[in-house]
Design a protein around this motif. Sequence first.
Motif, PDB file in Angstrom:
ATOM      1  N   MET A 104       0.820  -1.206   0.000  1.00 34.35           N
ATOM      2  CA  MET A 104       0.000   0.000   0.000  1.00 34.35           C
ATOM      3  C   MET A 104       0.855   1.258   0.000  1.00 34.35           C
ATOM      4  O   MET A 104       0.391   2.327  -0.344  1.00 34.35           O
ATOM      5  CB  MET A 104      -0.967  -0.018   1.177  1.00 34.35           C
ATOM      6  CG  MET A 104      -2.030  -1.095   0.976  1.00 34.35           C
ATOM      7  SD  MET A 104      -3.223  -1.264   2.296  1.00 34.35           S
ATOM      8  CE  MET A 104      -3.854   0.374   2.473  1.00 34.35           C
ATOM      9  N   GLU A 105       2.123   1.151   0.359  1.00 35.93           N
ATOM     10  CA  GLU A 105       3.035   2.295   0.325  1.00 35.93           C
ATOM     11  C   GLU A 105       3.654   2.483  -1.053  1.00 35.93           C
ATOM     12  O   GLU A 105       4.381   3.422  -1.286  1.00 35.93           O
ATOM     13  CB  GLU A 105       4.145   2.121   1.363  1.00 35.93           C
ATOM     14  CG  GLU A 105       3.644   2.169   2.783  1.00 35.93           C
ATOM     15  CD  GLU A 105       4.749   1.883   3.785  1.00 35.93           C
ATOM     16  OE1 GLU A 105       5.895   1.643   3.378  1.00 35.93           O
ATOM     17  OE2 GLU A 105       4.439   1.895   4.983  1.00 35.93           O
ATOM     18  N   GLY A 106       3.398   1.565  -1.963  1.00 38.08           N
ATOM     19  CA  GLY A 106       3.951   1.651  -3.306  1.00 38.08           C
ATOM     20  C   GLY A 106       5.252   0.902  -3.425  1.00 38.08           C
ATOM     21  O   GLY A 106       5.853   0.496  -2.429  1.00 38.08           O
ATOM     22  N   PRO A 107       5.742   0.708  -4.654  1.00 36.69           N
ATOM     23  CA  PRO A 107       6.966  -0.064  -4.868  1.00 36.69           C
ATOM     24  C   PRO A 107       8.188   0.673  -4.318  1.00 36.69           C
ATOM     25  O   PRO A 107       8.265   1.882  -4.355  1.00 36.69           O
ATOM     26  CB  PRO A 107       7.034  -0.204  -6.389  1.00 36.69           C
ATOM     27  CG  PRO A 107       6.197   0.900  -6.917  1.00 36.69           C
ATOM     28  CD  PRO A 107       5.155   1.199  -5.879  1.00 36.69           C
ATOM     29  N   LYS A 108       9.102  -0.097  -3.792  1.00 34.48           N
ATOM     30  CA  LYS A 108      10.342   0.448  -3.237  1.00 34.48           C
ATOM     31  C   LYS A 108      11.500  -0.404  -3.719  1.00 34.48           C
ATOM     32  O   LYS A 108      11.336  -1.567  -4.033  1.00 34.48           O
ATOM     33  CB  LYS A 108      10.325   0.387  -1.718  1.00 34.48           C
ATOM     34  CG  LYS A 108       9.340   1.280  -1.044  1.00 34.48           C
ATOM     35  CD  LYS A 108       9.498   1.113   0.447  1.00 34.48           C
ATOM     36  CE  LYS A 108       8.533   1.980   1.212  1.00 34.48           C
ATOM     37  NZ  LYS A 108       8.646   1.782   2.644  1.00 34.48           N
ATOM     38  N   SER A 109      12.657   0.185  -3.728  1.00 34.08           N
ATOM     39  CA  SER A 109      13.875  -0.575  -4.002  1.00 34.08           C
ATOM     40  C   SER A 109      14.464  -0.954  -2.652  1.00 34.08           C
ATOM     41  O   SER A 109      15.055  -0.128  -1.967  1.00 34.08           O
ATOM     42  CB  SER A 109      14.861   0.264  -4.805  1.00 34.08           C
ATOM     43  OG  SER A 109      16.026  -0.468  -5.021  1.00 34.08           O
TER      44      SER A 109
END
Length: 177
Positions: A104-109
């Motif tokens: 829910m926080e969006g894609p991250k590396s």
Amino acid sequence: MKQLPVAMITVILAAGPGPQAASACSPAAHPPSVRPETGPGCDWRFRTGDYEAVSLSGLTDLGGGVIAQRLREGNACSFAASLLVTDCKSGEAMLFGPDRVTLMEGPKSLPVLRLLDRLEKRPRGSFASLSAVSAQAEASGVRTSVPVPKGSELRFGGKVRMPLHCGCATLYPGATK
């Protein structure tokens, strides 16, 4: 007043009001496992509850007797991702991570995922020791690692035991003692 067709309304609603909108995520319920599900590549999965599971991915052969597997604990929307790297010659292993992933926080590396990506892109045998993998982990931003004693198994919730011997027995059977 002109009305929009139902299909057009669905597309507009699916697209949402813009990039500021948060994604929703709802994991599907599955009954807890009675026994682990295993696969031919040493992959392993156990559903610990209706919305929670632990899993170990298939093998990534880094060469020189060193293998890696992704470890995941949680559900489809929120989980902890770690990387288990085993040196089959010494029988020692290291667990890198975990990184917490919330879709829910969006894609991250994430550092653990960057580490596996870097390990997979290098020529086989470039990381033929745990110390070489540890140096690459630090360069990838991984700040947490735990040694896994020889012959260990990982435990979850006090009742789920994940054996760690499959990878070496499969890819490097002569290397283990």
